[in-house]
Write an enzyme that holds these catalytic residues in place. Structure first.
Site, PDB file in Angstrom:
ATOM      1  N   SER A 106      46.575  -4.894  27.550  1.00  0.00           N
ATOM      2  CA  SER A 106      45.154  -4.790  27.922  1.00  0.00           C
ATOM      3  C   SER A 106      44.873  -3.506  28.682  1.00  0.00           C
ATOM      4  O   SER A 106      43.851  -2.857  28.449  1.00  0.00           O
ATOM      5  CB  SER A 106      44.664  -6.013  28.696  1.00  0.00           C
ATOM      6  OG  SER A 106      45.671  -6.616  29.429  1.00  0.00           O
TER       7      SER A 106
ATOM      8  N   ASP B  19      49.155  -1.495  36.353  1.00  0.00           N
ATOM      9  CA  ASP B  19      49.252  -1.227  34.917  1.00  0.00           C
ATOM     10  C   ASP B  19      48.432   0.000  34.509  1.00  0.00           C
ATOM     11  O   ASP B  19      48.888   0.848  33.742  1.00  0.00           O
ATOM     12  CB  ASP B  19      48.783  -2.459  34.122  1.00  0.00           C
ATOM     13  CG  ASP B  19      49.500  -3.726  34.553  1.00  0.00           C
ATOM     14  OD1 ASP B  19      50.546  -3.619  35.220  1.00  0.00           O
ATOM     15  OD2 ASP B  19      49.004  -4.825  34.247  1.00  0.00           O
TER      16      ASP B  19
HETATM   17  C1  GLA Z   1      49.959  -8.137  35.923  1.00  0.00           C
HETATM   18  C2  GLA Z   1      48.836  -7.402  36.660  1.00  0.00           C
HETATM   19  C3  GLA Z   1      49.409  -6.368  37.638  1.00  0.00           C
HETATM   20  C4  GLA Z   1      50.466  -6.968  38.542  1.00  0.00           C
HETATM   21  C5  GLA Z   1      51.472  -7.790  37.731  1.00  0.00           C
HETATM   22  C6  GLA Z   1      52.426  -8.539  38.604  1.00  0.00           C
HETATM   23  O1  GLA Z   1      50.646  -7.235  35.091  1.00  0.00           O
HETATM   24  O2  GLA Z   1      47.987  -6.757  35.733  1.00  0.00           O
HETATM   25  O3  GLA Z   1      48.361  -5.788  38.386  1.00  0.00           O
HETATM   26  O4  GLA Z   1      49.877  -7.750  39.552  1.00  0.00           O
HETATM   27  O5  GLA Z   1      50.850  -8.721  36.857  1.00  0.00           O
HETATM   28  O6  GLA Z   1      53.240  -7.666  39.317  1.00  0.00           O
END
Ligand code: GLA
Length: 384
Positions: A131, A175
């Site tokens: 995403s 991310d």
């Molecule tokens: C998902 C969220 C991130 C982070 C991870 C856990 O990937 O998008 O922001 O919180 O989970 O570390």
């Protein structure tokens, strides 16, 4: 540029719109070496961009309509007026790219109407941030087509805002940061409190190591509430401890043990110990001691499994089998409840690990896992 799996947004654009796009942009998925569920606690994370990603081919329109097509969801074409975008007005896959247009406009950027066609070679739901890659590829396309010179750190925050407020997933900043700021040959040490992003050298091949991603095939739905529950518990723990966020606690013994609620105590202990593990991993990488990070990865897994309670049976099995087959460390990756495991191993052990994990899945009647070798790759950019 196309990838080995052949994602090609330009060809898909021609198919959708019977015209050529003005350009094509690509944003990568990410792997997180260590630092899970710390980003939204003002903590430390150590992710990197990978070689697989999402492509967005696009062309301007003369009006304010945004058209969105995905090769991964060909039946879900979306066409909306930019002026009518509101959180909730677009759902499904298109909420991510529409959310980008909305967040850019909400920040005062004049986004032009556009036709967008996306194609991706990232396995969806595998915990590789498909995403974020989608948001970031479309963010690069829309800003460049509209002539908006939005600095990358701002684009990172707008992509996070799109996901939080438009798509309804209360993720942290990790991310999008990896996708838009990643560097070949380095992981990014991100201090989510100060916003500081520091490249830390990470070249597994040079060290005779492999970073193996094992997609367990179990799919999570991050918007299903468990992620938001964990986030809320962390905020409760911080309140009970009298700090603005769990980053304010650096000693996991004394303050954390004062929490009377055992669940909050476990959640806080994970976050506090995980921040320390990330700091230690960054120190080891800088000292050229990648192998020594293995123990930290495994400790992270146990903490995510026992204290944060976001692991899932296939991840636990994968970690234990990989360790028994000679891995130096292994842990579940991402938000939890599904997706992938990351394994650090000497290159010479990688074949054995694949074989043993595959055999374990077969003996349990689970669908075969998918394996991917990863190394830090560059951030998103224009490719055509
Ligand atoms: C998902 C969220 C991130 C982070 C991870 C856990 O990937 O998008 O922001 O919180 O989970 O570390």
């Amino acid at each position: 540029m196309t990838d080995p799996a052949g994602a090609d947004a330009t060809a898909w654009f021609r198919e959708c719109y019977a015209a050529a796009p003005e350009g094509s942009w690509r944003a990568p998925g990410r792997v997180n070496l260590i630092g899970e569920h710390t980003d939204y606690n003002d903590g430390l994370v150590l992710p990197f961009a990978i070689g697989l990603g999402t492509f967005a081919a696009a062309a301007r329109r003369a009006d304010d309509v945004l058209e969105l097509r995905s090769r991964q969801a060909p039946q879900d074409a979306v066409s909306v007026r930019l002026s009518e975008l509101r959180p909730g007005s677009v759902t499904g896959w298109a909420a991510y790219p529409a959310g980008i247009a909305w967040a850019l406009r909400a920040a005062g950027h004049q986004v032009a109407g556009a036709r967008v066609a996306v194609d991706s070679d990232l396995p969806l739901g595998a915990g590789l941030s498909s995403s974020a890659a989608l948001e970031c590829a479309v963010a690069l396309a829309l800003t460049e087509l509209s002539g908006l010179g939005v600095p990358r750190p701002e684009l990172v925050r707008l992509a996070q805002r799109a996901e939080n407020e438009f798509a309804g997933m209360p993720c942290g900043i990790m991310d999008q940061s990896a996708s838009l700021l990643g560097q070949e040959g380095s992981a990014l040490l991100i201090d989510c409190q100060s916003g500081a992003v520091t490249a830390v050298p990470l070249d597994p091949a040079v060290a005779g190591m492999a970073l193996l991603i094992i997609d367990t095939g179990v799919r999570h739905v991050l918007a299903d509430g468990s992620y938001a529950d964990r986030r809320r518990e962390c905020e409760q723990a911080a309140r009970a401890l009298g700090v603005a966020s769990l980053r304010g606690i650096t000693d996991d013994q004394e303050p954390v043990s004062r929490l009377s609620d055992p669940v909050l105590r476990r959640r806080a202990r994970h976050v506090v110990t995980e921040n320390r593990r990330v700091g230690e991993a960054a120190r080891l990488l800088r000292a050229g001691e990648l192998a020594a990070c293995g123990a930290l990865l495994t400790a992270s897994h146990r903490s995510l499994r026992d204290d944060f309670e976001v692991s899932w049976p296939a991840a636990d099995t994968t970690v234990e089998v990989a360790l028994a087959a000679g891995a130096l460390g292994a842990r579940m990756m991402g938000g939890g409840f599904g997706g992938s495991v990351i394994v650090l191993a000497p290159v010479r052990q990688a074949g054995q690990i694949r074989a043993d994990v595959g055999a374990a899945y077969a003996s349990l009647d689970w669908a075969a896992p998918r394996f991917l070798d990863v190394a830090p790759a560059a951030a998103g950019s224009r490719v055509r």
